[in-house]
Scaffold this active site. Sequence first.
Site, PDB file in Angstrom:
ATOM      1  N   ARG A   1       0.789  -1.103   0.092  1.00  6.67           N
ATOM      2  CA  ARG A   1      -0.094  -0.127  -0.016  1.00  6.67           C
ATOM      3  C   ARG A   1       0.747   1.168   0.080  1.00  6.67           C
ATOM      4  NH1 ARG A   1      -5.136  -0.055   3.924  1.00  6.67           N
ATOM      5  NH2 ARG A   1      -3.602   0.817   5.117  1.00  6.67           N
TER       6      ARG A   1
ATOM      7  N   GLU B   1       2.776   4.800  -8.997  1.00  2.00           N
ATOM      8  CA  GLU B   1       2.862   3.487  -9.570  1.00  2.00           C
ATOM      9  C   GLU B   1       3.370   3.657 -10.766  1.00  2.00           C
ATOM     10  OE1 GLU B   1       2.057   0.437  -8.380  1.00  2.00           O
ATOM     11  OE2 GLU B   1       0.097   1.077  -7.969  1.00  2.00           O
TER      12      GLU B   1
ATOM     13  N   GLY C   1       4.690   1.032   1.722  1.00  2.00           N
ATOM     14  CA  GLY C   1       5.457   0.090   0.710  1.00  2.00           C
ATOM     15  C   GLY C   1       5.797   0.948  -0.419  1.00  2.00           C
ATOM     16  N   HIS C   2       4.937   1.770  -1.093  1.00  2.00           N
ATOM     17  CA  HIS C   2       5.200   2.197  -2.382  1.00  2.00           C
ATOM     18  C   HIS C   2       6.203   3.340  -2.148  1.00  2.00           C
ATOM     19  CE1 HIS C   2       2.111   0.073  -4.444  1.00  2.00           C
ATOM     20  NE2 HIS C   2       2.269   0.694  -5.409  1.00  2.00           N
ATOM     21  N   ARG C   3       5.826   4.068  -1.055  1.00  2.00           N
ATOM     22  CA  ARG C   3       6.775   5.503  -0.626  1.00  2.00           C
ATOM     23  C   ARG C   3       8.107   4.899  -0.410  1.00  2.00           C
ATOM     24  NH1 ARG C   3       8.662   7.352   3.515  1.00  2.00           N
ATOM     25  NH2 ARG C   3       7.743   5.837   5.075  1.00  2.00           N
TER      26      ARG C   3
END
Length: 204
Positions: free
Chosen positions: A33, A87, A36-38
């Site tokens: 979420r 993304e 994790g992306h950051r």
Amino acid sequence: MKKVLTTPISDEAIKSLNVGDIVYLSGTLVTCRDEGHRRVIVEGIMPELPLEKMAIFHAGPIVKDVESGWEMVSIGPTTSMRMERYEKEFLAKTGVKLVIGKGGMGAKTAEGCQESIAVHAVFPGGCGVVAAEQVEKIEGKEWPEFGMPEAFWILKVKEFGPLIISIDTQGNNLFESNKIGFHEKKEIALEETAKAIVSMIAKS
């Protein structure tokens, strides 16, 4: 015939998909979420598990500790648009082929799917318990410091779905196309309503 993607997912399998297709996933699925992306994009830290040709799920699971490890209680999708700013770069950096979440994503992600040969798919909302039943095993966890919903859970799944392809490798975007169609219908309806009101006033 049910279409099942199996990890590692090949480019050929991804290229064969079009918006609106219904597919299922078997193999490895990783929850990832906002945090994790950051971590991957902003901090430049990659997880230990290689993500190339894998699938991620925008989801915040509820997990229970058991003697053998963990048990999945519920795993509902998170709104994918929250990850829109990350993304495209995430796909390029990790090599992920399938992104699963709730709702659509925007133009930047569509560009990323074209450039990185990936797709976005929608898992039905409100089916977290059903989704949990499709998790055969929780194989591991990374980044536990983020807490249960944001941790990087590594799952083994079998025919996880149904998943509706919302962005394909051609950059087609099901949700954005529907928005245009709905807007056109709305304009026609408003115009017809206005004419009907004018006609009613003229007759009164």
